[in-house]
Enzyme design. Structure first.
Site, short mmCIF file in Angstrom:
data_model
loop_
_atom_site.label_atom_id
_atom_site.label_comp_id
_atom_site.label_asym_id
_atom_site.label_seq_id
_atom_site.Cartn_x
_atom_site.Cartn_y
_atom_site.Cartn_z
CE LYS A 116 -4.50 -1.47 1.36
NZ LYS A 116 -5.67 -1.30 2.20
CE LYS A 198 -4.74 -8.39 -2.37
NZ LYS A 198 -4.91 -8.21 -0.96
CE LYS A 201 -10.38 -0.51 -2.95
NZ LYS A 201 -9.44 -1.32 -2.18
P1 TYM Z 1 -9.84 -6.81 2.91
O1 TYM Z 1 -10.93 -5.83 3.18
O2 TYM Z 1 -8.75 -6.43 1.98
O3 TYM Z 1 -10.44 -8.18 2.40
C1 TYM Z 1 -11.51 -8.82 3.05
C2 TYM Z 1 -11.40 -10.32 2.99
O4 TYM Z 1 -11.35 -10.77 1.62
C3 TYM Z 1 -10.20 -11.58 1.43
N1 TYM Z 1 -9.70 -11.34 0.06
C4 TYM Z 1 -9.42 -12.31 -0.81
N2 TYM Z 1 -9.50 -13.65 -0.72
C5 TYM Z 1 -9.16 -14.37 -1.81
N3 TYM Z 1 -8.73 -13.81 -2.98
C6 TYM Z 1 -8.63 -12.47 -3.12
N4 TYM Z 1 -8.23 -11.93 -4.27
C7 TYM Z 1 -8.98 -11.65 -2.00
N5 TYM Z 1 -9.01 -10.30 -1.78
C8 TYM Z 1 -9.44 -10.13 -0.52
C9 TYM Z 1 -9.21 -11.12 2.47
O5 TYM Z 1 -8.24 -12.11 2.76
C10 TYM Z 1 -10.11 -10.84 3.64
O6 TYM Z 1 -10.41 -12.03 4.35
N6 TYM Z 1 -7.25 -6.24 7.10
C11 TYM Z 1 -8.42 -6.86 6.51
C12 TYM Z 1 -9.71 -6.43 7.15
C13 TYM Z 1 -9.77 -6.63 8.62
C14 TYM Z 1 -9.91 -7.87 9.30
C15 TYM Z 1 -9.95 -7.55 10.68
C16 TYM Z 1 -10.01 -9.18 8.86
C17 TYM Z 1 -9.71 -5.66 9.57
N7 TYM Z 1 -9.84 -6.20 10.80
C18 TYM Z 1 -10.06 -8.55 11.67
C19 TYM Z 1 -10.13 -10.19 9.85
C20 TYM Z 1 -10.15 -9.87 11.21
C21 TYM Z 1 -8.44 -6.49 5.03
O7 TYM Z 1 -7.86 -5.52 4.61
O8 TYM Z 1 -9.22 -7.30 4.30
#
Ligand code: TYM
Length: 337
Positions: A116, A198, A201
């Site tokens: 990021k 991966k 968006k």
């Molecule tokens: P975030 O918002 O980027 O993504 C949310 C969830 O989607 C999964 N994900 C994917 N899985 C498979 N293939 C992909 N291309 C893909 N893109 C996203 C992510 O692994 C995630 O499970 N930091 C976290 C949000 C968060 C969180 C938490 C998660 C904040 N607090 C506490 C678990 C527990 C994040 O940025 O996910």
């Protein structure tokens, strides 16, 4: 089983963009079946999303849309605690405390921070750096046992474990030490226009959003990058054929078919038949979700009742953990105000 006897699940998604197939297959799809066995908390982590600049009106809209989508994907608000992070102030408070128990070196090693900060070189703010300590607070506040996430979040969950262990060693048993809970298929969905990165968006052409129309989904799959080999054969070989492997992963995840079954189904048929078939399977999976999300989104009072009840339930648990932490740290007990 009573909720108190069940193990705890916590997970969250940022409302920084529209939910996409990676979020669904890597995370939400896996959440839906857990409510019977676990006490589940699913959060809309709006405080995390401001580590990157957001348009305020859009952020508000997306948070509500995300809540509607959680429900449309099958998360029953009576069985799961669905809430918005900024409504439960304990997240920010514990996040600060955990900052003081997390090392600069640990945060510097986080892959998401490195990615990021490369993408947003003009805005490498302190929040982006300490993002994982707020995530640790999210998880540890609920005495979480398991965190169902996609592969890319494993490093953050492991850091949360390290922080919990460090705090427990200093002050005695305070936090449950959580485990990542990663699905066997779908944990890493790659972009349709670039199967080496991966799905996210930031590449809208290679990203299938849950609210995309069937026509858009069909177009994105027809254009999906397959491989430059002349074989034109549906075979699971991630190193040689990452594009085909990604499409097989998606197809397997939405149909439940094994890679072997998929190879048999498309034997002798080539990519021209395979790609639209994957598109069709995804369209049929997402159609009811899209329609239901639109219906729920139009019922603002219902949405408000879900996030109000969710915040109440979440606060009840979060408050207890924070009180325990403050006491251990030596803070003077807060008077009734
Ligand atoms: P975030 O918002 O980027 O993504 C949310 C969830 O989607 C999964 N994900 C994917 N899985 C498979 N293939 C992909 N291309 C893909 N893109 C996203 C992510 O692994 C995630 O499970 N930091 C976290 C949000 C968060 C969180 C938490 C998660 C904040 N607090 C506490 C678990 C527990 C994040 O940025 O996910």
């Amino acid at each position: 089983m009573d909720n108190k006897e069940k193990q705890v699940i916590f997970s969250g998604i940022q409302p920084s963009g529209s939910l996409h197939l990676g979020n669904y297959l890597g995370a939400i799809k896996n959440w839906v079946s857990l409510a019977d066995e676990y006490n589940c908390y699913y959060c809309i982590v709006d405080m995390h999303s401001i580590t990157v600049r957001q348009e305020p009106a859009e952020l508000r809209k997306r948070a509500l849309m995300q809540l509607a989508q959680y429900v449309a994907c099958g998360l029953d608000p009576k069985e799961n605690t669905l809430f918005i992070q900024s409504h439960v102030h304990e997240h920010a408070e514990l996040g600060w405390v955990l900052n003081c128990y997390t090392m600069f070196g640990e945060l510097s090693r986080m892959t998401q921070f490195k990615d990021k900060s490369a993408k947003h070189a003009e805005n490498i703010n302190g929040g982006l750096f300490t993002y994982p300590t707020l995530m640790a607070a999210d998880i540890l506040l609920y005495q979480t046992d398991k965190v169902p996430v996609g592969e890319d979040q494993k490093q953050h969950v492991e850091l949360s474990r390290d922080i919990a262990i460090r705090f427990n060693n200093l002050y005695g048993e305070t936090f449950k030490v959580p485990d990542p809970f990663i699905p066997k298929v779908g944990a890493r969905i790659m972009g349709l226009s670039d199967p080496k990165s991966k799905m996210s968006k930031s590449d809208p052409q290679g990203c299938v959003f849950l609210m995309d129309s069937p026509d858009e989904i069909s177009r994105k799959f027809k254009r999906a990058v397959t491989d430059s080999d002349s074989e034109n054969c549906v075979r699971f070989a991630p190193d040689e054929k990452p594009g085909v492997a990604n499409l097989m992963n998606i197809y397997s995840s939405v149909t439940g078919k094994s890679f072997e079954e998929i190879e048999k189904e498309f034997a002798g048929k080539g990519y021209g038949v395979f790609k639209p078939a994957v598109g069709e399977a995804v369209i049929e999976t997402l159609r009811p979700i899209r329609e239901e999300a639109e219906r729920i989104l139009s019922d603002k009072a219902y949405l408000q009742s879900i996030y109000t009840e969710g915040a109440q339930k979440a606060s009840n648990t979060a408050r207890k953990t924070l009180r325990k932490v403050y006491k251990k740290l030596g803070f003077v007990e807060k008077p009734q105000l």
